[in-house]
Design an enzyme around this catalytic site. Sequence first.
Site, PDB file in Angstrom:
ATOM      1  CE  LYS A  14      -2.326  -0.994   3.809  1.00 21.87           C
ATOM      2  NZ  LYS A  14      -1.648  -2.248   4.227  1.00 21.87           N
ATOM      3  NE  ARG A  89      -4.191  -1.526  10.147  1.00 23.43           N
ATOM      4  CZ  ARG A  89      -3.143  -0.952   9.540  1.00 23.43           C
ATOM      5  NH1 ARG A  89      -3.226   0.268   9.096  1.00 23.43           N
ATOM      6  NH2 ARG A  89      -2.027  -1.629   9.380  1.00 23.43           N
ATOM      7  NE  ARG A 128       7.322  -2.545   6.053  1.00 24.33           N
ATOM      8  CZ  ARG A 128       5.994  -2.425   5.981  1.00 24.33           C
ATOM      9  NH1 ARG A 128       5.425  -2.004   4.857  1.00 24.33           N
ATOM     10  NH2 ARG A 128       5.222  -2.707   6.999  1.00 24.33           N
ATOM     11  NE  ARG A 134       6.295  -0.189  10.150  1.00 24.27           N
ATOM     12  CZ  ARG A 134       5.132  -0.310   9.534  1.00 24.27           C
ATOM     13  NH1 ARG A 134       4.980   0.236   8.335  1.00 24.27           N
ATOM     14  NH2 ARG A 134       4.135  -0.945  10.086  1.00 24.27           N
ATOM     15  NE  ARG A 146       2.097  -5.112  11.580  1.00 22.62           N
ATOM     16  CZ  ARG A 146       3.182  -4.883  10.835  1.00 22.62           C
ATOM     17  NH1 ARG A 146       4.330  -5.453  11.130  1.00 22.62           N
ATOM     18  NH2 ARG A 146       3.097  -4.091   9.777  1.00 22.62           N
TER      19      ARG A 146
HETATM   20  P1  AMP Z   1       0.770   0.526   9.006  1.00 22.18           P
HETATM   21  O1  AMP Z   1       1.939   1.427   8.796  1.00 22.18           O
HETATM   22  O2  AMP Z   1      -0.455   0.953   8.263  1.00 22.18           O
HETATM   23  O3  AMP Z   1       1.097  -0.929   8.789  1.00 22.18           O
HETATM   24  O4  AMP Z   1       0.375   0.652  10.557  1.00 22.18           O
HETATM   25  C1  AMP Z   1       1.291   0.279  11.586  1.00 22.18           C
HETATM   26  C2  AMP Z   1       0.536   0.071  12.887  1.00 22.18           C
HETATM   27  O5  AMP Z   1      -0.124   1.299  13.262  1.00 22.18           O
HETATM   28  C3  AMP Z   1      -0.587  -0.956  12.843  1.00 22.18           C
HETATM   29  O6  AMP Z   1      -0.118  -2.280  13.066  1.00 22.18           O
HETATM   30  C4  AMP Z   1      -1.507  -0.479  13.969  1.00 22.18           C
HETATM   31  O7  AMP Z   1      -0.984  -0.822  15.237  1.00 22.18           O
HETATM   32  C5  AMP Z   1      -1.396   1.032  13.825  1.00 22.18           C
HETATM   33  N1  AMP Z   1      -2.423   1.569  12.890  1.00 22.18           N
HETATM   34  C6  AMP Z   1      -2.230   2.135  11.669  1.00 22.18           C
HETATM   35  N2  AMP Z   1      -3.377   2.490  11.108  1.00 22.18           N
HETATM   36  C7  AMP Z   1      -4.356   2.141  11.987  1.00 22.18           C
HETATM   37  C8  AMP Z   1      -5.769   2.209  11.964  1.00 22.18           C
HETATM   38  N3  AMP Z   1      -6.434   2.716  10.905  1.00 22.18           N
HETATM   39  N4  AMP Z   1      -6.437   1.742  13.056  1.00 22.18           N
HETATM   40  C9  AMP Z   1      -5.807   1.230  14.119  1.00 22.18           C
HETATM   41  N5  AMP Z   1      -4.462   1.106  14.194  1.00 22.18           N
HETATM   42  C10 AMP Z   1      -3.743   1.553  13.138  1.00 22.18           C
END
Ligand code: AMP
Length: 191
Positions: A14, A89, A128, A134, A146
């Site tokens: 994404k 999400r 990554r 991260r 996750r």
């Molecule tokens: P991402 O970079 O989108 O993979 O997000 C990394 C982490 O941030 C996720 O594993 C969640 O813990 C948190 N996170 C990101 N977006 C959301 C969301 N829309 N709702 C809840 N937690 C989020």
Amino acid sequence: MFNLVLFGPPGSGKGTQSDHLVARYGLKHLSTGNLLRKEIADQTPLGLEAKRYIDAGQLVPDAVVIGMVGAYFDQNPDAAGFLFDGFPRTVAQAEALDELLSQRQTSIARVLALEVTEEELVKRLLNRGKTSGRTDDTDESVIRKRFSVYTQETSPVADYYQNKGKFQSIPGEGTVEGISEALCQAIDAVR
Ligand code: AMP
């Protein structure tokens, strides 16, 4: 306004695809993951709270994320449209997003979902993690957590948009350029 959701599990591409799409279509990139990591880097109270969830592979509470998205809209009143990446999400987030957009007399045009096998996702995320810094990408048990959160809480969001006739799957394996081309074709068909 023209608003899109780029949907898919962690590691489905994404973020990578968003960079090209926002440039091509003049959209604002709204990645809740990026916004949360910025809050953590700035050591804000929101960031400190969010970090506990992110490090455990869990979702940050809906109210926190929805509040952040509302603030981002307010900060970008002149946006031609948004590309949502990693949001919504949960079904509660999808409903809140519809409400926030309808207050601005707009809506989601399309939800494009990148389909990638779990085996490939784990490989990509561990890779990554070697360079991204991260912490949630370096521990395979957090990565698996996750995925289970994705299956339980995020997959229903696909049904939510399917019922509205807005959902479309895109094969997410192959070259970055090939996947990008498939996304653009899907977007151009509804634009
Ligand atoms: P991402 O970079 O989108 O993979 O997000 C990394 C982490 O941030 C996720 O594993 C969640 O813990 C948190 N996170 C990101 N977006 C959301 C969301 N829309 N709702 C809840 N937690 C989020």
